[in-house]
Enzyme design. Structure first.
Site, PDB file in Angstrom:
ATOM      1  N   ALA A 129       0.798  -1.236   0.000  1.00 19.14           N
ATOM      2  CA  ALA A 129       0.000   0.000   0.000  1.00 19.14           C
ATOM      3  C   ALA A 129       0.835   1.292   0.000  1.00 19.14           C
ATOM      4  O   ALA A 129       0.642   2.144  -0.880  1.00 19.14           O
ATOM      5  CB  ALA A 129      -0.989  -0.036   1.160  1.00 19.14           C
ATOM      6  N   ASP A 147      -3.978  -2.472   3.845  1.00 16.03           N
ATOM      7  CA  ASP A 147      -4.204  -1.805   2.560  1.00 16.03           C
ATOM      8  C   ASP A 147      -5.241  -0.703   2.667  1.00 16.03           C
ATOM      9  O   ASP A 147      -5.247   0.240   1.869  1.00 16.03           O
ATOM     10  CB  ASP A 147      -4.633  -2.829   1.503  1.00 16.03           C
ATOM     11  CG  ASP A 147      -3.433  -3.655   1.106  1.00 16.03           C
ATOM     12  OD1 ASP A 147      -3.163  -4.658   1.779  1.00 16.03           O
ATOM     13  OD2 ASP A 147      -2.729  -3.260   0.173  1.00 16.03           O
ATOM     14  N   LYS A 176      -3.826  -8.397   3.033  1.00 21.04           N
ATOM     15  CA  LYS A 176      -3.665  -9.572   2.177  1.00 21.04           C
ATOM     16  C   LYS A 176      -4.523 -10.745   2.651  1.00 21.04           C
ATOM     17  O   LYS A 176      -4.622 -11.014   3.850  1.00 21.04           O
ATOM     18  CB  LYS A 176      -2.180  -9.963   2.178  1.00 21.04           C
ATOM     19  CG  LYS A 176      -1.804 -11.155   1.323  1.00 21.04           C
ATOM     20  CD  LYS A 176      -2.265 -11.054  -0.097  1.00 21.04           C
ATOM     21  CE  LYS A 176      -1.749  -9.809  -0.789  1.00 21.04           C
ATOM     22  NZ  LYS A 176      -2.424  -9.569  -2.094  1.00 21.04           N
TER      23      LYS A 176
HETATM   24  O1  MRU Z   1      -1.030  -7.503  -3.218  1.00 24.93           O
HETATM   25  P1  MRU Z   1       0.031  -6.779  -2.456  1.00 24.93           P
HETATM   26  O2  MRU Z   1       1.341  -7.491  -2.463  1.00 24.93           O
HETATM   27  O3  MRU Z   1       0.155  -5.341  -2.889  1.00 24.93           O
HETATM   28  O4  MRU Z   1      -0.506  -6.778  -0.965  1.00 24.93           O
HETATM   29  C1  MRU Z   1       0.247  -6.117   0.010  1.00 24.93           C
HETATM   30  C2  MRU Z   1      -0.323  -6.266   1.377  1.00 24.93           C
HETATM   31  O5  MRU Z   1      -1.374  -6.825   1.584  1.00 24.93           O
HETATM   32  C3  MRU Z   1       0.432  -5.580   2.477  1.00 24.93           C
HETATM   33  O6  MRU Z   1       0.294  -6.275   3.673  1.00 24.93           O
HETATM   34  C4  MRU Z   1      -0.118  -4.159   2.676  1.00 24.93           C
HETATM   35  O7  MRU Z   1      -0.135  -3.483   1.445  1.00 24.93           O
HETATM   36  C5  MRU Z   1       0.634  -3.387   3.655  1.00 24.93           C
HETATM   37  S1  MRU Z   1       2.230  -2.948   3.057  1.00 24.93           S
HETATM   38  C6  MRU Z   1       2.997  -1.989   4.214  1.00 24.93           C
END
Ligand code: MRU
Length: 351
Positions: free
Chosen positions: A55, A242, A252
């Site tokens: 994110a 996110d 996630k």
């Molecule tokens: O699909 P992604 O790899 O973009 O998902 C990322 C996540 O779910 C992270 O845990 C979230 O973005 C936090 S990153 C500090």
């Protein structure tokens, strides 16, 4: 290899070229490879395929993307120029719907651009605002680390999911930022990184960046987490986010399962995220969860794993109700929902 004397930064902007350099995260851990986007289309592709992901990193990429669009726009007449940059913003917005930081980064720079009267002042402003977004993210992650390290006991076994590290931010990380700040302060840390099916951000990325820093990390499959908790092998769960609505934390897929298990085993469950991840006026039901392609689940290690014609459901994120969250570690301290909603609103209005 990533040079060891510089902070790990997944996205870097070079306004003089102009271009955005990024780590091709889909190639890790086999290969550390950097690619360059000279235009918005290439940047959007990199975001869609998850070469750029996480994110806060999406927020930084979105901000840099608008600055790149401003610098590469062909129109010399202000109205047409604004239209070109606004179209670029629409393209970037269409890449991934769930991580709110992407929209935050895009909108911050776009608002600055649209407020300028001339093309040249808009370009200048776009570059400085984008750099501000990136610098804010660096400061924020270090502040999250400082607040979060206080929740760690002197010796601590931490479960994390996906990758909420330097690769997912401008640098340092949110969940992994807490771990890094803890290690810097002398906490003895052992990290269990869930592999994070289907795209293995935990196995490929979290373990890679922690191992680079010499932090003790063990990869487990997602389905092992409950068993480790039951055996008393986990002291705390820390994940990123996110989007945080007033009633749920989107992160996630698989995060909710860890929260339920942590609750059942009386293990604290923390979310580490910047204020730019809050979407506190929305509720869980308002949020679009990205659904990704069949191939991500139907193939594994180059082999077909699901027969043709069999259906696949592949949401990229899940929602954890705030009642399962012990605390949200932010750059302004640690908050709980719904109790601290008005404080969160007040801080967001001030900034
Ligand atoms: O699909 P992604 O790899 O973009 O998902 C990322 C996540 O779910 C992270 O845990 C979230 O973005 C936090 S990153 C500090």
């Amino acid at each position: 290899m990533q040079p060891s004397d510089t902070p790990l930064r997944p996205v870097i902007f070079y306004p003089d070229i102009p271009a955005i350099k990024f780590i091709a995260q889909t190639r890790l851990p086999e290969e550390y490879h950097e690619e360059t986007a000279h235009d918005i289309k290439r940047l959007a592709e990199a975001i869609r395929c998850l070469d750029i992901r996480g994110a806060p990193a999406l927020g930084v990429a979105g901000a840099y993307g608008i600055a790149l669009a401003a610098l590469t726009a062909t129109a010399s007449e202000p109205e047409k120029f604004r239209e070109e940059v606004s179209n670029a913003a629409d393209l970037l917005r269409s890449t991934r719907p769930t991580a709110v930081n992407l929209f935050y980064g895009i909108d911050r720079v776009l608002t600055a651009v649209l407020a300028e009267q001339t093309v040249s002042s808009a370009r200048e402003r776009a570059v400085s605002e984008a750099e501000e977004v990136a610098d804010d993210d660096s400061r924020t992650c270090h502040a999250i680390g400082e607040h979060g390290r206080n929740i760690l006991p002197p010796s601590c076994r931490i479960l994390t999911h996906c990758n909420a590290g330097a690769l997912a931010c401008r640098e340092w990380g949110t969940a992994l930022g807490v771990i890094r700040s803890g290690v810097q302060a002398g906490v003895k840390v052992q990290v269990y990184a869930c592999e994070t099916r289907p795209l293995l951000q935990g196995a490929r990325l979290t373990s890679w960046e922690l191992a680079q820093d010499g932090i003790d990390v063990t990869v487990i499959t997602d389905s092992m987490a409950a068993s480790l908790m039951r055996k008393g092998m986990i002291d705390v769960v820390i994940v990123g986010a996110d989007r945080i609505t007033k009633d749920a934390v989107f992160n996630k897929i698989g995060t909710y399962m860890h929260a339920v298990c942590a609750d059942a085993h009386h293990i604290p469950f923390y979310v580490a995220a910047p204020f730019s991840t809050f979407d506190e006026e929305s509720a869980e039901a308002d949020i679009i969860v990205e659904e990704r392609s069949r191939d991500e689940i139907a193939c594994f290690g180059g082999r077909k794993t699901i027969p043709d014609g069999v259906k696949v459901y592949n949401p990229a994120f899940d929602a954890t109700p705030v009642s399962l969250v012990t605390g949200i570690i932010t750059e302004h301290g640690i908050f709980r929902l719904p109790e601290d909603l008005s404080d969160i609103r007040a801080i967001r209005q001030r900034s």
